[in-house]
Design an enzyme around this catalytic site. Structure first.
Site, PDB file in Angstrom:
ATOM      1  CG  HIS A 156      -1.737  -1.254   1.476  1.00  0.00           C
ATOM      2  ND1 HIS A 156      -1.098  -2.230   2.259  1.00  0.00           N
ATOM      3  CD2 HIS A 156      -2.832  -1.826   0.867  1.00  0.00           C
ATOM      4  CE1 HIS A 156      -1.856  -3.433   2.169  1.00  0.00           C
ATOM      5  NE2 HIS A 156      -2.931  -3.097   1.347  1.00  0.00           N
TER       6      HIS A 156
HETATM    7  S1  FES Z   1       1.825  -0.786   3.121  1.00  0.00           S
HETATM    8 FE1  FES Z   1       0.290  -2.182   3.631  1.00  0.00          FE
HETATM    9  S2  FES Z   1       1.209  -3.848   4.618  1.00  0.00           S
HETATM   10 FE2  FES Z   1       2.739  -2.379   4.076  1.00  0.00          FE
END
Ligand code: FES
Length: 191
Positions: A156
């Protein structure tokens, strides 16, 4: 009703012995059946409880020894400790300088570089993103390391700096620092 033998009120039979009354017989059978049930449960529960004790090989993995001899400056290695990856990075002077220069006010999870490092130039952190648990990239020199030169979690888009601190993206916390100790200049025990 408790499983007890009731006193007999039946008349004496031949030879002076007392034949058990119906109620007493029933209670006696219940007691015997209860005893078998208890033995049966015990036999099942014991192996189950025994299986909950950690095996020797699991106990051995409670700590992980790392030989730093061949980890050159700028390189990193990943070792497994208690089922998790741990990143061991031999930081460059530039990476250390950058980590130390960051004001705490710039940090989401404010921690100084010094509070996260036992002995320079080694940074040792659990390689599990604090957002949803992915393993961030940045261990290989060819990996993307994010905008702050540490690690990048592509799940993410979390960016960690050269002290493993969260700098951008959804992760709330810095990469965790495990318990560890230096057993010599080149030997580290994690855990
Ligand atoms: S940014 Fe979502 S698990 Fe690492």
């Amino acid at each position: 009703m408790a499983d007890t033998l009731a006193p007999s009120s039946s008349p004496p039979v031949e030879g002076g012995a007392h034949a058990p009354a119906d109620g007493t017989k029933r209670d006696f059978l219940k007691l015997v059946a209860g005893s078998f049930a208890a033995v049966g449960v015990g036999a099942i529960v014991w192996p189950f409880i025994a299986s909950m004790n950690p095996a020797k090989d699991v106990l051995a993995l409670a700590s992980t020894d790392v030989d730093l001899t061949h980890v050159a400056e700028g390189q990193a290695v990943t070792v497994m400790w208690r089922g998790k990856p741990v990143f061991v990075r031999h930081r460059t002077a530039k990476e250390i300088e950058e980590a130390q220069a960051v004001p705490l006010s710039d940090l989401r999870d404010p921690q100084t570089d010094q509070s996260r490092v036992l002995r320079e130039p080694w940074l040792i952190v659990v390689g599990v993103c604090t957002h949803l648990g992915c393993v961030p990239l940045g261990q290989k020199s060819t990996d993307p390391r994010g905008d702050y030169g540490g690690w990048f979690c592509p799940c993410h888009g979390s960016h960690y700096d050269t002290a493993g601190r969260i700098r951008r993206g959804p992760a709330p916390l810095n990469l965790a620092v495990p318990e560890y100790e230096f057993r010599s200049d080149t030997q580290v025990r994690i855990g």
